[in-house]
Scaffold this active site. Structure first.
Site, short mmCIF file in Angstrom:
data_model
loop_
_atom_site.label_atom_id
_atom_site.label_comp_id
_atom_site.label_asym_id
_atom_site.label_seq_id
_atom_site.Cartn_x
_atom_site.Cartn_y
_atom_site.Cartn_z
N HIS A 135 -9.42 -4.25 0.86
CA HIS A 135 -8.71 -5.52 0.83
C HIS A 135 -7.32 -5.47 1.47
O HIS A 135 -6.86 -6.49 1.99
CB HIS A 135 -8.55 -6.00 -0.61
CG HIS A 135 -9.84 -6.35 -1.26
ND1 HIS A 135 -9.91 -6.86 -2.55
CD2 HIS A 135 -11.12 -6.27 -0.82
CE1 HIS A 135 -11.18 -7.08 -2.86
NE2 HIS A 135 -11.93 -6.73 -1.83
N CYS A 166 4.59 12.75 -5.26
CA CYS A 166 5.69 13.10 -6.15
C CYS A 166 5.13 13.13 -7.56
O CYS A 166 3.91 13.07 -7.74
CB CYS A 166 6.87 12.13 -6.02
SG CYS A 166 6.51 10.43 -6.50
#
Length: 328
Positions: A264, A231
């Site tokens: 991570h 977007c």
């Protein structure tokens, strides 16, 4: 030199009810379809001991489908066993969580059996331990539908997990991200990725949550490997898609930031800001998202805490509010 078999393993908790049934019925279904040549099917449990038989309920329900589990004996998941597999079928989200914590390098091989149930895929299949025969009959029907779904898409399954075929990404955007979506689709296709376009399909004004939820559901149910949403700012998409349980959407600011989200956080949906980055920057973030591996270990342990919160926190909060609202 002998041809390597396509090795499939079903993983559950104790390897005495659900996964033995998956193992037995998958073998039976493959043999019935004439697809069992050069396919090896087994099962194991994350907390299983060696040598236990299948439960009485599992054995009884298996017999209804022409499967004999009388000779079955349980075995635990081991590093050697799990690394030898091409496709790892899990029964619950917690099984996937465990495998990703201990064997993150196997992430691309793991797929919930419930994701093969169509037209309404499931993220997990209920553990019937402690329940009655009727419960296991229900669980058995889900397992059969999942296994039948594997066979219905056998060529795609074999190509993806045994022959090393391309991954599949779902992509979606609102009207502000439509132009960039077309660019990203081309980039992914040139990189050898299969693309599922969830819309929008032109620049007419539309609502970004509609496409965020579509892509999020495809990712959460493992119908695709990862998702990309676009977007103007990336903010609307990431807020919406993270409402879908099992999605870990991120809005990176550069390639390094995107790499960290994969290392991570095992990010599975990349949200891009169409109005804030050059095409060159977008390409760098796409490469990081596509080619950076998850590190597992302590990072998966932290993700597990988030996953547990998704499953139980809302109910706990509702219960606490109800209790606190009762007058003394």
């Amino acid at each position: 030199m002998a041809k390597e078999p396509f090795r499939i393993i079903a993983v559950c908790t104790g390897n005495t009810c659900r996964s033995p049934f998956v193992e037995g019925y998958l073998r039976h279904a493959l043999r019935r379809a004439g697809l069992d040549e050069d396919v090896e099917v087994t099962s194991a449990g994350i907390f299983a001991a060696n040598g236990h038989p299948a439960t009485a309920h599992a054995t009884a329900v298996a017999q209804d489908y022409g499967v004999d589990l009388s000779a079955f004996r349980s075995q635990p998941v081991t590093e050697e066993l799990i690394h030898d597999q091409h496709l790892i079928l899990t029964l619950e989200e917690t099984h996937e969580d465990y495998l990703l914590e201990h064997f993150p390098e196997l992430a691309s091989k793991i797929r919930p059996l419930g994701s093969f149930i169509h037209p309404a895929p499931l993220r997990h299949i209920t553990d019937p331990v402690g329940g009655d025969l009727a419960l296991f009959e229900y669980v058995g029907r889900l397992i059969v539908r999942g296994v039948d779904g594997i066979l219905e898409s056998w060529d795609d399954v074999k190509n993806r997990y045994f022959l090393g075929g391309p991954h599949t990404y779902a992509i979606g955007s609102d009207h502000r991200g439509y132009e960039l979506k077309q660019f990203v689709k081309g980039f992914l296709t040139r990189a050898g990725v299969n693309v599922v376009d969830a819309g929008t399909y032109d620049s007419t004004s539309c609502d970004h949550p509609d496409y965020a939820f579509q892509v999020g559901e495809l990712v959460a149910t493992h119908q695709v490997d990862r998702g990309i949403l676009i977007c103007s700012s990336g903010h609307g998409m990431v807020i919406a898609v993270n409402k879908v349980q099992g999605v870990r959407g991120v809005v990176p600011i550069n390639r390094e930031h995107c790499e960290v989200s994969r290392h991570h956080n095992n990010a599975n949906v990349l949200c891009l800001a169409a109005d804030y980055f050059s095409r060159a920057d977008i390409e760098q973030m796409l490469k990081a998202f596509m080619y950076t591996d998850f590190l597992g270990g302590k990072y998966q342990r932290r993700i597990n805490k988030i996953s547990r919160a998704e499953r139980v926190h809302e109910t706990e909060v509702e219960d606490r509010i109800s209790a606190d609202s009762i007058p003394a």
